[in-house]
Design a protein around this motif. Sequence first.
Motif, PDB file in Angstrom:
ATOM      1  N   ILE A   5      41.886  78.401  -8.622  1.00 31.15           N
ATOM      2  CA  ILE A   5      42.630  79.232  -7.682  1.00 31.15           C
ATOM      3  C   ILE A   5      42.513  78.575  -6.312  1.00 31.15           C
ATOM      4  O   ILE A   5      41.415  78.456  -5.759  1.00 31.15           O
ATOM      5  CB  ILE A   5      42.093  80.675  -7.648  1.00 31.15           C
ATOM      6  N   VAL A   6      43.642  78.107  -5.811  1.00 31.87           N
ATOM      7  CA  VAL A   6      43.658  77.301  -4.585  1.00 31.87           C
ATOM      8  C   VAL A   6      44.298  78.092  -3.448  1.00 31.87           C
ATOM      9  O   VAL A   6      45.417  78.592  -3.582  1.00 31.87           O
ATOM     10  CB  VAL A   6      44.440  75.986  -4.801  1.00 31.87           C
ATOM     11  N   ASN A   7      43.575  78.184  -2.355  1.00 30.94           N
ATOM     12  CA  ASN A   7      44.133  78.755  -1.126  1.00 30.94           C
ATOM     13  C   ASN A   7      44.611  77.593  -0.263  1.00 30.94           C
ATOM     14  O   ASN A   7      43.802  76.950   0.412  1.00 30.94           O
ATOM     15  CB  ASN A   7      43.091  79.579  -0.393  1.00 30.94           C
ATOM     16  N   PRO A   8      45.899  77.267  -0.268  1.00 29.50           N
ATOM     17  CA  PRO A   8      46.377  76.061   0.417  1.00 29.50           C
ATOM     18  C   PRO A   8      46.240  76.104   1.938  1.00 29.50           C
ATOM     19  O   PRO A   8      46.192  75.061   2.583  1.00 29.50           O
ATOM     20  CB  PRO A   8      47.856  75.979   0.003  1.00 29.50           C
ATOM     21  N   VAL A  35      46.290  76.042 -12.765  1.00 29.24           N
ATOM     22  CA  VAL A  35      46.190  76.147 -11.309  1.00 29.24           C
ATOM     23  C   VAL A  35      47.068  77.289 -10.814  1.00 29.24           C
ATOM     24  O   VAL A  35      48.226  77.415 -11.230  1.00 29.24           O
ATOM     25  CB  VAL A  35      46.638  74.846 -10.595  1.00 29.24           C
ATOM     26  N   LYS A  36      46.519  78.080  -9.932  1.00 25.47           N
ATOM     27  CA  LYS A  36      47.288  79.128  -9.258  1.00 25.47           C
ATOM     28  C   LYS A  36      47.102  78.966  -7.755  1.00 25.47           C
ATOM     29  O   LYS A  36      45.977  78.807  -7.281  1.00 25.47           O
ATOM     30  CB  LYS A  36      46.830  80.518  -9.710  1.00 25.47           C
ATOM     31  N   MET A  37      48.205  78.982  -7.022  1.00 26.03           N
ATOM     32  CA  MET A  37      48.193  78.834  -5.558  1.00 26.03           C
ATOM     33  C   MET A  37      48.427  80.195  -4.900  1.00 26.03           C
ATOM     34  O   MET A  37      49.407  80.876  -5.211  1.00 26.03           O
ATOM     35  CB  MET A  37      49.297  77.870  -5.121  1.00 26.03           C
ATOM     36  N   THR A  38      47.562  80.570  -4.014  1.00 29.10           N
ATOM     37  CA  THR A  38      47.752  81.828  -3.305  1.00 29.10           C
ATOM     38  C   THR A  38      48.790  81.660  -2.196  1.00 29.10           C
ATOM     39  O   THR A  38      48.935  80.580  -1.624  1.00 29.10           O
ATOM     40  CB  THR A  38      46.442  82.328  -2.679  1.00 29.10           C
ATOM     41  N   GLU A  43      45.750  87.838  -3.006  1.00 34.16           N
ATOM     42  CA  GLU A  43      46.312  87.320  -4.263  1.00 34.16           C
ATOM     43  C   GLU A  43      45.262  86.682  -5.167  1.00 34.16           C
ATOM     44  O   GLU A  43      45.389  86.733  -6.393  1.00 34.16           O
ATOM     45  CB  GLU A  43      47.417  86.306  -3.973  1.00 34.16           C
ATOM     46  N   ALA A  44      44.246  86.073  -4.583  1.00 33.50           N
ATOM     47  CA  ALA A  44      43.246  85.382  -5.396  1.00 33.50           C
ATOM     48  C   ALA A  44      42.546  86.348  -6.349  1.00 33.50           C
ATOM     49  O   ALA A  44      42.196  85.983  -7.476  1.00 33.50           O
ATOM     50  CB  ALA A  44      42.224  84.692  -4.486  1.00 33.50           C
ATOM     51  N   ALA A  62      37.212  78.393  -7.316  1.00 36.98           N
ATOM     52  CA  ALA A  62      37.920  78.749  -6.085  1.00 36.98           C
ATOM     53  C   ALA A  62      37.934  77.556  -5.147  1.00 36.98           C
ATOM     54  O   ALA A  62      36.881  77.002  -4.829  1.00 36.98           O
ATOM     55  CB  ALA A  62      37.244  79.931  -5.411  1.00 36.98           C
ATOM     56  N   VAL A  63      39.123  77.170  -4.709  1.00 37.03           N
ATOM     57  CA  VAL A  63      39.273  76.091  -3.727  1.00 37.03           C
ATOM     58  C   VAL A  63      39.743  76.749  -2.435  1.00 37.03           C
ATOM     59  O   VAL A  63      40.891  77.171  -2.320  1.00 37.03           O
ATOM     60  CB  VAL A  63      40.286  75.030  -4.193  1.00 37.03           C
ATOM     61  N   GLY A  64      38.845  76.865  -1.484  1.00 34.38           N
ATOM     62  CA  GLY A  64      39.160  77.565  -0.241  1.00 34.38           C
ATOM     63  C   GLY A  64      37.896  77.876   0.524  1.00 34.38           C
ATOM     64  O   GLY A  64      36.883  77.182   0.367  1.00 34.38           O
TER      65      GLY A  64
END
Length: 299
Positions: A5-8, A35-38, A43-44, A62-64
């Motif tokens: 889960i990526v927070n861009p 992969v899911k992008m917030t 949303e995450a 979690a990427v963020g």
Amino acid sequence: MFGFIVNPVAGNGRGLLVWNRPQKELERRRAIFRVKMTAKQGEAKKMAVELLQKEEVSKIIAVGGDGTVNEVISGMKMAGIPCTFGHIPAGSGNDFARGHSLPSDPVAVLEHILAEGEGKAIDLFRVNGQIAVNAVGAGFDGEVAKVTNEAAYKSWLNRWRLGKLSYIISVIRVFLSYQTCRVTLRVDGQETILDSVWLVAVANIPNYGGGMLICPGAVPDDGMAEVCVVCNVSRWSLISAFPMIFTGSHVHHPGVRFFRGQQIVIESERELKVHVDGEVSESTPITVEVEHRKQMICA
């Protein structure tokens, strides 16, 4: 299968940049992952539920920043399906990563996550029904979190990788006008009345606010919360002592008191802002309960 889960926009756009390197490494290894992008706050949490209930992933990463960590773990708890949590830090504070000694290089963190190991179980806090992973703060630091999150300078400083300074600037801004008050603190049923309270911090790891060692003795898997209270300190004495929090030497200051317990109740004579992992979402009174070793993490 792993779910990411990526927070861009974490760290003012660093999230996407940080994710690029692990993504290329996963593709090079021909790994199977989702992969899911917030796109917005909140949303995450929903994405974590979906990954567990529909994709049946074995780990969620979690990427963020710390806000993303909180949302993802909250979603995992909501889903009620056991799953190991991993984290690739890409925020401005990255207190979770610091508190658990995760590598700063994203590919090094990925190697750590991909390694077949049991990981470790950490405690979580339940705060008026919400999940807290790192820390909860009432009073001065709750107000500082609110000001920081609303400040234009936060995004500008993040762009230059100076995210820690945004918190310090907010501390100075709030300091000039903040009014202390009386607080009633109950730790495992034992009540203490505290006058002229600046802040009450309840921590699961030693650091918050981008690295400040607010509770140096906090241990994330001991079943106890460490509580730091700053009270009966003049405005100018507080600002002169502020640098001590970066080394943990504030533990010796006469205006700082510590408590430890499994259930923390904070009541105040006026409503105080409360941050949960850096996001202001509550106000006093609050009850913080420790949930012992409720989440497995890659460590």
